[in-house]
Design a protein around this motif. Structure first.
Motif, mmCIF file in Angstrom:
data_model
loop_
_atom_site.group_PDB
_atom_site.id
_atom_site.type_symbol
_atom_site.label_atom_id
_atom_site.label_comp_id
_atom_site.label_asym_id
_atom_site.label_seq_id
_atom_site.Cartn_x
_atom_site.Cartn_y
_atom_site.Cartn_z
ATOM 1 N N ARG A 108 -2.667 6.362 1.493
ATOM 2 C CA ARG A 108 -2.805 4.907 1.631
ATOM 3 C C ARG A 108 -4.267 4.506 1.762
ATOM 4 O O ARG A 108 -4.645 3.407 1.362
ATOM 5 N N ALA A 166 0.762 3.933 -2.957
ATOM 6 C CA ALA A 166 0.380 5.300 -2.622
ATOM 7 C C ALA A 166 1.409 6.288 -3.166
ATOM 8 O O ALA A 166 1.053 7.339 -3.711
ATOM 9 N N GLU A 205 0.830 -1.199 0.000
ATOM 10 C CA GLU A 205 0.000 0.000 0.000
ATOM 11 C C GLU A 205 0.867 1.252 0.000
ATOM 12 O O GLU A 205 0.570 2.230 -0.699
ATOM 13 N N HIS A 206 1.938 1.224 0.763
ATOM 14 C CA HIS A 206 2.845 2.378 0.833
ATOM 15 C C HIS A 206 3.461 2.660 -0.529
ATOM 16 O O HIS A 206 3.523 3.821 -0.969
#
Length: 240
Positions: free
Chosen positions: A50, A43, A39-40
């Motif tokens: 996120r 993003a 997710e990081h």
């Protein structure tokens, strides 16, 4: 290595990020068993929070495209293990996909028209008539007429009297709006709406008359005509 592009600030929508990831899966850049970036990382790549990425992945999970595995994150699922049926608009341009979609329409909608001729109610006929009436008065497919086109096919699916068949036809009809938009751009004559209306009317008349064979034939002619106007080669579907 799979590369994603940053999403513009004006359109930071989870749907768009989910569509971008889905496109990589459809194109084979992400294969079954592959793990999505964290997710990081996503993003940072898309230039979003996120939370936005988390929502996008949740939608892919809801569609049965990915699953969460402990210690690995979101993993792409094989098509054979996906719980939901999905037509990805962004992959329809790939070779053979449109032909496959039209063949699927034939397999489903020809039989649905035949069943509708046997099972239709007066309300079903009214819904079909209303959808056809919405096609009158113009030569171009605007959004209202695109919806009327889809509504007619939904009404036929509903009249078939099978809830599962109706659900699939509803789903497919919503995706076919895009193919009609494309047809409007490449069709060289100015009678696309009226041609479509007349084909719908033939289907309606056969259904209203209880003519199962006629309804199937009329639907086959409509799907065949739609594929020809879009210049999509479609394998023939038996009318037996």
């Amino acid at each position: 290595m799979t590369e994603f592009r940053e999403v513009r600030r004006s359109s930071l929508l989870p749907d768009q990020i989910a569509a971008d990831i889905m496109a990589k899966i459809s194109d084979g850049e992400l294969l079954p068993g592959d793990t999505l970036p964290t997710e990081h990382a996503l993003a940072g790549t898309f230039g979003v929070s996120r939370n936005v990425v988390r929502e996008a992945i949740a939608r892919l999970r809801s569609d049965g495209i990915v699953e969460s595995r402990q210690g690995r994150g979101a993993v792409v699922k094989p098509i054979s293990e996906r719980e939901t049926f999905r037509v990805d608009i962004h992959s329809l341009g790939k070779s053979g996909n449109l032909a496959d979609l039209f063949e699927l329409r034939g397999l489903l909608e020809i039989e649905a028209a035949g069943l509708a001729a046997v099972r239709r109610t007066s309300l079903d006929i009214e819904e079909m008539c209303k959808a056809i009436a919405e096609l009158d008065g113009d030569f171009q497919f605007d959004e209202r007429r695109l919806e009327a086109d889809a509504a007619f096919h939904r009404a036929v699916g509903k009249a078939a009297g099978n809830a599962y068949l109706y659900g699939i036809i509803c789903y497919i009809s919503s995706r076919l709006k895009e193919t009609t938009r494309v047809t409007s751009n490449i069709y060289t004559r100015d009678d696309l709406v009226q041609v479509t209306r007349n084909e719908h009317l033939k289907i309606l008349k056969s259904i209203e008359a209880g003519d199962r064979a006629g309804a199937r034939k009329a639907m086959a002619a409509h799907i065949g005509g739609a594929s020809e106007r879009l210049k999509v080669p479609v394998r023939s579907v038996s009318l037996l």
